[in-house]
Design an enzyme around this catalytic site. Structure first.
Site, PDB file in Angstrom:
ATOM      1  N   HIS A 281       0.842  -1.199   0.000  1.00 52.31           N
ATOM      2  CA  HIS A 281       0.000   0.000   0.000  1.00 52.31           C
ATOM      3  C   HIS A 281       0.878   1.250   0.000  1.00 52.31           C
ATOM      4  O   HIS A 281       2.025   1.213   0.466  1.00 52.31           O
ATOM      5  CB  HIS A 281      -0.898   0.026   1.231  1.00 52.31           C
TER       6      HIS A 281
ATOM      7  N   GLU B 131       0.813   3.893   1.862  1.00 52.99           N
ATOM      8  CA  GLU B 131       1.271   4.287   3.195  1.00 52.99           C
ATOM      9  C   GLU B 131       2.427   3.418   3.680  1.00 52.99           C
ATOM     10  O   GLU B 131       3.375   3.919   4.289  1.00 52.99           O
ATOM     11  CB  GLU B 131       0.122   4.189   4.214  1.00 52.99           C
TER      12      GLU B 131
ATOM     13  N   CYS C 208      -6.216   1.843   5.791  1.00 54.49           N
ATOM     14  CA  CYS C 208      -6.893   0.605   6.171  1.00 54.49           C
ATOM     15  C   CYS C 208      -6.327   0.127   7.517  1.00 54.49           C
ATOM     16  O   CYS C 208      -5.455   0.763   8.103  1.00 54.49           O
ATOM     17  CB  CYS C 208      -6.672  -0.451   5.088  1.00 54.49           C
TER      18      CYS C 208
ATOM     19  N   CYS D  86      -2.473  -0.484   7.381  1.00 51.92           N
ATOM     20  CA  CYS D  86      -1.688   0.749   7.396  1.00 51.92           C
ATOM     21  C   CYS D  86      -1.834   1.490   8.722  1.00 51.92           C
ATOM     22  O   CYS D  86      -0.863   2.054   9.225  1.00 51.92           O
ATOM     23  CB  CYS D  86      -2.082   1.633   6.222  1.00 51.92           C
TER      24      CYS D  86
END
Length: 164
Positions: free
Chosen positions: A60, A62, A90, A93
């Site tokens: 991801h 992040e 999410c 993260c």
């Protein structure tokens, strides 16, 4: 370090960079999400979604930005850092944000299906945890949501639900 207002010119600058990273992700056929970690006014980590490229659900934006930031400072914590991202983090993260002790998170659009900061939970501000983050949402929300809608519209051939 003095507290920053909910949104500032600096926030706008870094969110613009996040949107550029989201565009790079979309150009690579990835979900258009971008993230930047900032410390003392300088970017120390950047990321964009690379889930398809790396064939990993862990890639991801992040996570990419946090890993780069940690490598840049040579530490395991980022207690004075700010994380900017185009989509609500999410649970994966959010956990990484808490473990790295990021001070502040600024995100653009909510994620009703996976968001752990406002939509499905408030992980970053949960009083039961030993670290909490200051959270600001909505900066460039429309721009981020439109990128996500356009991406998923293209994937679904113009049909089906969209984020935003």
């Amino acid at each position: 370090m003095s507290p920053m207002p909910p949104t500032s010119e600096e926030d706008a600058r870094w969110m613009t960079r996040c949107l550029q990273l989201a565009d790079e992700a979309a150009a690579a056929d990835e979900v258009p999400v971008g993230a930047v970690v900032v410390l003392d006014g300088a970017a120390i980590g950047e990321g964009r979604n690379r889930v398809e490229e790396r064939r990993s659900p862990l890639a991801h934006a992040e996570m990419e930005a946090l890993q780069q930031a940690l490598a840049t400072v040579g530490e395991k914590r980022l207690p004075e850092a700010v994380l900017y991202c185009t989509l609500e983090p999410c649970f994966l993260c959010a956990g990484a944000i808490l473990h790295t002790r990021v001070r502040r998170v600024v995100f653009a659009a909510r994620d009703p299906k996976f968001g752990a900061v406002r939509s499905l939970g408030t992980v970053l501000e949960d009083p039961r945890l030993n670290h909490r983050c200051e959270v600001h949402e909505g900066l460039e929300q429309a721009a981020s949501a439109e990128r996500l809608r356009a991406f998923f519209r293209g994937k679904r051939g113009g049909n089906g639900p969209v984020v935003g």
